[in-house]
Scaffold this motif. Structure first.
Motif, mmCIF file in Angstrom:
data_model
loop_
_atom_site.group_PDB
_atom_site.id
_atom_site.type_symbol
_atom_site.label_atom_id
_atom_site.label_comp_id
_atom_site.label_asym_id
_atom_site.label_seq_id
_atom_site.Cartn_x
_atom_site.Cartn_y
_atom_site.Cartn_z
ATOM 1 N N ALA A 139 0.809 -1.274 0.045
ATOM 2 C CA ALA A 139 0.037 0.040 -0.013
ATOM 3 C C ALA A 139 0.947 1.228 0.130
ATOM 4 N N GLY A 140 1.867 1.216 0.935
ATOM 5 C CA GLY A 140 2.826 2.345 0.888
ATOM 6 C C GLY A 140 3.704 2.484 -0.431
ATOM 7 N N TYR A 141 4.033 1.497 -0.985
ATOM 8 C CA TYR A 141 5.009 1.446 -2.234
ATOM 9 C C TYR A 141 3.944 1.855 -3.629
ATOM 10 N N ALA A 142 2.575 1.545 -3.201
ATOM 11 C CA ALA A 142 1.661 1.915 -4.534
ATOM 12 C C ALA A 142 1.490 3.454 -4.306
ATOM 13 N N ALA A 143 1.406 4.022 -3.233
ATOM 14 C CA ALA A 143 0.947 5.452 -2.831
ATOM 15 C C ALA A 143 2.405 6.019 -3.364
ATOM 16 N N LYS B 242 2.621 8.872 -6.403
ATOM 17 C CA LYS B 242 3.058 10.291 -6.276
ATOM 18 C C LYS B 242 4.151 10.703 -7.372
ATOM 19 N N ILE B 243 5.136 9.595 -7.556
ATOM 20 C CA ILE B 243 6.207 9.979 -8.460
ATOM 21 C C ILE B 243 5.671 9.527 -9.915
ATOM 22 N N GLY B 244 4.667 8.991 -10.161
ATOM 23 C CA GLY B 244 4.371 8.943 -11.614
ATOM 24 C C GLY B 244 4.567 7.706 -12.094
ATOM 25 N N ILE B 245 4.773 6.521 -11.628
ATOM 26 C CA ILE B 245 4.958 5.535 -12.009
ATOM 27 C C ILE B 245 3.945 4.432 -11.896
ATOM 28 N N ASN B 246 3.823 3.262 -12.616
ATOM 29 C CA ASN B 246 2.806 2.295 -12.761
ATOM 30 C C ASN B 246 3.405 1.136 -11.929
ATOM 31 N N PRO B 247 3.078 0.716 -10.787
ATOM 32 C CA PRO B 247 3.564 -0.268 -10.076
ATOM 33 C C PRO B 247 3.029 -1.633 -10.690
ATOM 34 N N ASN B 248 1.917 -1.631 -11.604
ATOM 35 C CA ASN B 248 1.608 -2.992 -11.901
ATOM 36 C C ASN B 248 2.307 -3.534 -13.193
ATOM 37 N N GLU B 249 2.980 -2.486 -13.744
ATOM 38 C CA GLU B 249 3.653 -2.993 -14.843
ATOM 39 C C GLU B 249 5.298 -3.312 -14.557
ATOM 40 N N GLY C 243 9.183 -3.877 -14.783
ATOM 41 C CA GLY C 243 10.173 -3.490 -15.528
ATOM 42 C C GLY C 243 9.955 -2.215 -16.591
ATOM 43 N N ALA C 244 8.618 -1.636 -16.474
ATOM 44 C CA ALA C 244 8.274 -0.408 -17.286
ATOM 45 C C ALA C 244 9.265 0.532 -16.820
ATOM 46 N N PRO C 245 9.807 1.516 -17.805
ATOM 47 C CA PRO C 245 10.578 2.407 -17.357
ATOM 48 C C PRO C 245 9.667 3.509 -16.875
ATOM 49 N N PRO C 246 10.391 4.477 -15.899
ATOM 50 C CA PRO C 246 9.618 5.494 -15.366
ATOM 51 C C PRO C 246 9.456 6.782 -16.671
ATOM 52 N N PRO C 247 8.323 7.426 -16.589
ATOM 53 C CA PRO C 247 8.024 8.399 -17.424
ATOM 54 C C PRO C 247 9.248 9.457 -17.444
ATOM 55 N N ALA C 248 9.228 10.225 -18.606
ATOM 56 C CA ALA C 248 10.316 11.086 -18.861
ATOM 57 C C ALA C 248 10.268 12.117 -17.669
ATOM 58 N N SER C 249 9.037 12.601 -17.262
ATOM 59 C CA SER C 249 9.147 13.616 -16.646
ATOM 60 C C SER C 249 7.841 13.506 -15.484
ATOM 61 N N ALA C 250 7.835 13.242 -14.250
ATOM 62 C CA ALA C 250 6.952 13.172 -13.414
ATOM 63 C C ALA C 250 5.898 14.290 -13.457
ATOM 64 N N PRO C 251 4.476 14.090 -13.324
ATOM 65 C CA PRO C 251 3.534 15.276 -13.313
ATOM 66 C C PRO C 251 3.818 16.353 -12.103
ATOM 67 N N ALA C 252 3.934 17.481 -12.332
ATOM 68 C CA ALA C 252 3.898 18.326 -11.294
ATOM 69 C C ALA C 252 3.044 18.639 -10.590
ATOM 70 N N THR C 253 2.773 18.132 -9.012
ATOM 71 C CA THR C 253 1.486 18.365 -8.428
ATOM 72 C C THR C 253 1.803 19.324 -7.340
ATOM 73 N N VAL C 254 0.898 20.225 -7.101
ATOM 74 C CA VAL C 254 0.874 21.332 -5.992
ATOM 75 C C VAL C 254 -0.137 21.239 -5.223
ATOM 76 N N SER C 255 0.032 20.930 -3.860
ATOM 77 C CA SER C 255 -1.116 20.632 -2.887
ATOM 78 C C SER C 255 -1.836 22.242 -2.781
ATOM 79 N N PRO C 256 -3.116 22.083 -2.644
ATOM 80 C CA PRO C 256 -3.884 23.163 -2.381
ATOM 81 C C PRO C 256 -3.413 24.142 -1.137
ATOM 82 N N SER C 257 -2.928 23.549 -0.250
ATOM 83 C CA SER C 257 -2.466 24.375 0.895
ATOM 84 C C SER C 257 -1.348 25.362 0.406
#
Length: 124
Positions: A78-82, A86-93, A95-109
Motif C-alpha cells: 500500500a505504501g509502495y503504491a502510494a 506520487k512519482i508517476g510510475i505504474n507499479p502494476n507493470e 520493468g516499465a521505465p519511469p516516465p520522462a518527467s513526473a507530473p508536477a503536483t501542487v497541494s492546495p495548501s
C-alpha cells in the motif's frame, strides 16, 4: 686469545653500570615510569582496537546462509503504491521505465499560502 662473548661483557664495564644503577634515586624514576606506563597503555588499547576491527570486518564479510534463506522480506504494498502514484510510475507493470518527467503536483495548501503571501506583500 680473544674471548668468545666479546668486549661488552668486560667486568670493569659491568661494575660501572651496576654502580650507576645503585646511585639512581627513586625520585629520578618517576618520569620514565610514567612514560613507560603510558606507552604500555597505548599499545594495549591499539591491540584491543585492532582486534575489535578485525572481528567486525570478518563478521560483515561472512554470509549467514541460514538467516538469508529463512528470513522473510515483507513489503508494504500500500505504501509502495502510494509512493509510485506520487512519482508517476505504474507499479502494476514490472520493468516499465519511469516516465520522462513526473507530473508536477501542487497541494492546495501551498496555493493558498502563496496567495496569502502575495496579498500581504502588496498591502505594505
Amino acid at each position: 686469545m680473544r674471548k668468545l662473548y666479546g668486549s661488552w661483557a668486560n667486568t670493569n664495564d659491568m661494575n660501572k653500570i651496576l654502580n650507576k644503577l645503585k646511585n639512581i634515586k627513586p625520585k629520578q624514576l618517576v618520569y620514565p615510569s610514567i612514560v613507560g606506563i603510558v606507552v604500555a597503555l597505548v599499545a594495549f588499547v591499539f591491540v584491543l582496537s585492532a582486534r575489535f576491527l578485525a572481528m567486525n570486518i570478518d563478521k560483515s564479510l561472512v554470509v549467514d546462509e541460514q538467516s538469508a534463506t529463512s528470513g522473510f522480506v515483507s513489503i508494504d504494498l500500500a505504501g509502495y503504491a502510494a509512493v509510485a502514484k506520487k512519482i508517476g510510475i505504474n507499479p502494476n507493470e514490472p520493468g516499465a521505465p519511469p516516465p520522462a518527467s513526473a507530473p508536477a503536483t501542487v497541494s492546495p495548501s501551498l496555493i493558498d499560502l502563496s496567495k496569502t503571501l502575495a496579498a500581504t506583500s502588496t498591502k505594505k
